[in-house]
Scaffold this motif. Structure first.
Motif, PDB file in Angstrom:
ATOM      1  N   GLN A 248     103.208 -15.955  25.690  1.00 17.79           N
ATOM      2  CA  GLN A 248     104.039 -17.038  26.223  1.00 17.79           C
ATOM      3  C   GLN A 248     103.216 -17.947  27.132  1.00 17.79           C
ATOM      4  OE1 GLN A 248     107.391 -15.691  28.530  1.00 17.79           O
ATOM      5  NE2 GLN A 248     108.293 -17.714  28.653  1.00 17.79           N
ATOM      6  N   LEU A 249     102.397 -17.369  27.991  1.00 21.44           N
ATOM      7  CA  LEU A 249     101.552 -18.171  28.879  1.00 21.44           C
ATOM      8  C   LEU A 249     100.535 -18.988  28.094  1.00 21.44           C
ATOM      9  CD1 LEU A 249     100.963 -15.648  31.773  1.00 21.44           C
ATOM     10  CD2 LEU A 249     102.218 -17.794  31.906  1.00 21.44           C
ATOM     11  N   ALA A 250      99.921 -18.371  27.083  1.00 19.29           N
ATOM     12  CA  ALA A 250      98.959 -19.098  26.254  1.00 19.29           C
ATOM     13  C   ALA A 250      99.643 -20.259  25.539  1.00 19.29           C
ATOM     14  CB  ALA A 250      98.315 -18.157  25.239  1.00 19.29           C
ATOM     15  N   ASP A 251     100.849 -20.025  25.041  1.00 16.09           N
ATOM     16  CA  ASP A 251     101.616 -21.072  24.364  1.00 16.09           C
ATOM     17  C   ASP A 251     101.919 -22.225  25.327  1.00 16.09           C
ATOM     18  OD1 ASP A 251     103.080 -22.142  22.105  1.00 16.09           O
ATOM     19  OD2 ASP A 251     104.924 -21.525  23.128  1.00 16.09           O
ATOM     20  N   GLU A 252     102.319 -21.884  26.548  1.00 18.43           N
ATOM     21  CA  GLU A 252     102.612 -22.905  27.559  1.00 18.43           C
ATOM     22  C   GLU A 252     101.349 -23.694  27.924  1.00 18.43           C
ATOM     23  OE1 GLU A 252     104.346 -20.688  30.784  1.00 18.43           O
ATOM     24  OE2 GLU A 252     106.193 -20.300  29.650  1.00 18.43           O
ATOM     25  N   MET A 253     100.224 -22.995  28.035  1.00 19.63           N
ATOM     26  CA  MET A 253      98.968 -23.669  28.374  1.00 19.63           C
ATOM     27  C   MET A 253      98.556 -24.624  27.261  1.00 19.63           C
ATOM     28  SD  MET A 253      96.894 -20.509  30.134  1.00 19.63           S
ATOM     29  CE  MET A 253      95.420 -21.437  30.508  1.00 19.63           C
ATOM     30  N   LEU A 254      98.701 -24.200  26.016  1.00 20.09           N
ATOM     31  CA  LEU A 254      98.367 -25.082  24.892  1.00 20.09           C
ATOM     32  C   LEU A 254      99.296 -26.286  24.838  1.00 20.09           C
ATOM     33  CD1 LEU A 254      97.512 -22.526  22.070  1.00 20.09           C
ATOM     34  CD2 LEU A 254      95.952 -24.123  23.180  1.00 20.09           C
ATOM     35  N   ASP A 255     100.587 -26.069  25.089  1.00 24.71           N
ATOM     36  CA  ASP A 255     101.543 -27.181  25.086  1.00 24.71           C
ATOM     37  C   ASP A 255     101.225 -28.205  26.173  1.00 24.71           C
ATOM     38  OD1 ASP A 255     103.052 -26.506  22.904  1.00 24.71           O
ATOM     39  OD2 ASP A 255     104.635 -25.509  24.046  1.00 24.71           O
ATOM     40  N   ALA A 256     100.650 -27.747  27.273  1.00 28.95           N
ATOM     41  CA  ALA A 256     100.330 -28.647  28.380  1.00 28.95           C
ATOM     42  C   ALA A 256      99.114 -29.527  28.080  1.00 28.95           C
ATOM     43  CB  ALA A 256     100.091 -27.847  29.657  1.00 28.95           C
ATOM     44  N   LEU A 257      98.320 -29.139  27.095  1.00 26.14           N
ATOM     45  CA  LEU A 257      97.128 -29.911  26.737  1.00 26.14           C
ATOM     46  C   LEU A 257      97.487 -31.053  25.795  1.00 26.14           C
ATOM     47  CD1 LEU A 257      94.636 -27.012  25.938  1.00 26.14           C
ATOM     48  CD2 LEU A 257      94.596 -28.508  27.932  1.00 26.14           C
ATOM     49  N   PRO A 258      96.704 -32.135  25.827  1.00 25.88           N
ATOM     50  CA  PRO A 258      96.894 -33.184  24.821  1.00 25.88           C
ATOM     51  C   PRO A 258      96.642 -32.589  23.431  1.00 25.88           C
ATOM     52  CG  PRO A 258      95.372 -33.902  26.541  1.00 25.88           C
ATOM     53  CD  PRO A 258      95.648 -32.453  26.777  1.00 25.88           C
ATOM     54  N   VAL A 259      97.324 -33.116  22.446  1.00 21.17           N
ATOM     55  CA  VAL A 259      97.236 -32.575  21.091  1.00 21.17           C
ATOM     56  C   VAL A 259      95.792 -32.496  20.613  1.00 21.17           C
ATOM     57  CG1 VAL A 259      97.896 -32.971  18.685  1.00 21.17           C
ATOM     58  CG2 VAL A 259      99.564 -33.336  20.504  1.00 21.17           C
ATOM     59  N   LYS A 260      94.989 -33.518  20.894  1.00 21.61           N
ATOM     60  CA  LYS A 260      93.601 -33.537  20.422  1.00 21.61           C
ATOM     61  C   LYS A 260      92.738 -32.474  21.107  1.00 21.61           C
ATOM     62  CE  LYS A 260      93.453 -38.271  18.866  1.00 21.61           C
ATOM     63  NZ  LYS A 260      92.763 -39.556  18.918  1.00 21.61           N
ATOM     64  N   ALA A 261      93.129 -32.001  22.274  1.00 18.28           N
ATOM     65  CA  ALA A 261      92.331 -31.019  23.007  1.00 18.28           C
ATOM     66  C   ALA A 261      92.701 -29.580  22.650  1.00 18.28           C
ATOM     67  CB  ALA A 261      92.499 -31.229  24.514  1.00 18.28           C
ATOM     68  N   ARG A 262      93.809 -29.369  21.978  1.00 23.55           N
ATOM     69  CA  ARG A 262      94.284 -28.015  21.689  1.00 23.55           C
ATOM     70  C   ARG A 262      93.328 -27.235  20.791  1.00 23.55           C
ATOM     71  NH1 ARG A 262     100.685 -29.442  20.831  1.00 23.55           N
ATOM     72  NH2 ARG A 262     100.943 -30.227  22.959  1.00 23.55           N
ATOM     73  N   GLY A 263      92.813 -27.867  19.769  1.00 25.97           N
ATOM     74  CA  GLY A 263      91.892 -27.178  18.867  1.00 25.97           C
ATOM     75  C   GLY A 263      90.629 -26.741  19.579  1.00 25.97           C
TER      76      GLY A 263
ATOM     77  N   LEU B 184      96.011  -7.672  30.415  1.00 31.02           N
ATOM     78  CA  LEU B 184      96.115  -7.912  31.853  1.00 31.02           C
ATOM     79  C   LEU B 184      96.687  -9.298  32.158  1.00 31.02           C
ATOM     80  CD1 LEU B 184      95.250  -7.009  34.774  1.00 31.02           C
ATOM     81  CD2 LEU B 184      93.075  -8.127  34.292  1.00 31.02           C
ATOM     82  N   PHE B 185      96.496 -10.239  31.240  1.00 30.10           N
ATOM     83  CA  PHE B 185      96.823 -11.645  31.455  1.00 30.10           C
ATOM     84  C   PHE B 185      98.309 -11.869  31.715  1.00 30.10           C
ATOM     85  CE2 PHE B 185      97.434 -15.956  29.297  1.00 30.10           C
ATOM     86  CZ  PHE B 185      97.133 -16.664  30.442  1.00 30.10           C
ATOM     87  N   ASP B 186      98.604 -12.377  32.890  1.00 29.22           N
ATOM     88  CA  ASP B 186      99.934 -12.872  33.225  1.00 29.22           C
ATOM     89  C   ASP B 186      99.774 -13.953  34.293  1.00 29.22           C
ATOM     90  OD1 ASP B 186      99.676 -11.612  35.724  1.00 29.22           O
ATOM     91  OD2 ASP B 186     101.065 -10.007  35.253  1.00 29.22           O
ATOM     92  N   GLU B 187     100.869 -14.462  34.829  1.00 29.33           N
ATOM     93  CA  GLU B 187     100.771 -15.572  35.780  1.00 29.33           C
ATOM     94  C   GLU B 187     100.113 -15.174  37.095  1.00 29.33           C
ATOM     95  OE1 GLU B 187     104.589 -13.501  35.806  1.00 29.33           O
ATOM     96  OE2 GLU B 187     103.813 -14.844  34.278  1.00 29.33           O
ATOM     97  N   ASN B 188      99.940 -13.885  37.338  1.00 29.33           N
ATOM     98  CA  ASN B 188      99.340 -13.413  38.586  1.00 29.33           C
ATOM     99  C   ASN B 188      97.906 -12.929  38.430  1.00 29.33           C
ATOM    100  OD1 ASN B 188     101.765 -13.791  40.119  1.00 29.33           O
ATOM    101  ND2 ASN B 188     102.573 -11.989  39.085  1.00 29.33           N
ATOM    102  N   THR B 189      97.341 -12.997  37.233  1.00 21.46           N
ATOM    103  CA  THR B 189      95.989 -12.505  36.994  1.00 21.46           C
ATOM    104  C   THR B 189      94.982 -13.334  37.789  1.00 21.46           C
ATOM    105  OG1 THR B 189      96.614 -11.835  34.770  1.00 21.46           O
ATOM    106  CG2 THR B 189      94.269 -11.977  35.232  1.00 21.46           C
TER     107      THR B 189
END
Length: 134
Positions: A21-36, A63-68
């Motif tokens: 979920q966090l990875a998905d949110e991080m990718l969504d926050a990036l411009p489309v051209k930067a995601r790849g 281990l990865f979560d919002e507090n890592t």
């Protein structure tokens, strides 16, 4: 003879794990051209860790979560390579200065301990959490 490009694809399962979920949110926050580029860099970083020890990317992913924190990742790496962490710690220190520091006032909530974890991911998260003093 040149090597042809290779397409790599995989699914994130945001409903399955908090890390996804966090990875998905991080990718969504990036411009489309930067995601790849970001996905490619993340995969290559994971492969570099995997070359050192095949467990590392899996442990860090669990281990990865919002507090890592970078300190937790350092501790995890030094627990796998206790005598050979100088270069890794130097690289992680560079990452620490390049990224924003987490809010020190945000307290990490610990999950209640249960005798029987629901699945293997829960066991891995619990074991990874036990590596770090609280």
């Amino acid at each position: 003879m040149s090597t042809p490009n290779r397409k790599i694809s995989f699914y994130l399962k945001p409903a399955h794990s908090r890390a996804d979920q966090l990875a998905d949110e991080m990718l969504d926050a990036l411009p489309v051209k930067a995601r790849g580029n970001a996905s490619r860099a993340a995969m290559l970083a994971g492969m570099a860790l995997m070359r050192q020890d095949p467990r590392l990317p899996h442990l860090i992913a669990e281990l990865f979560d919002e507090n890592t924190t970078i300190s937790q990742i350092r501790h995890l790496i030094s627990s796998i390579f206790p005598d050979d962490t100088t270069a890794v710690v130097a690289a992680l220190r560079q990452l620490t200065t390049a990224t924003t520091k987490p809010d020190p006032t945000a307290a990490k909530e610990s999950a209640p301990a249960t005798d029987e974890p629901a699945d293997n991911a829960a066991v891995a998260r619990r074991n990874a959490g036990n590596l770090f003093p609280t």
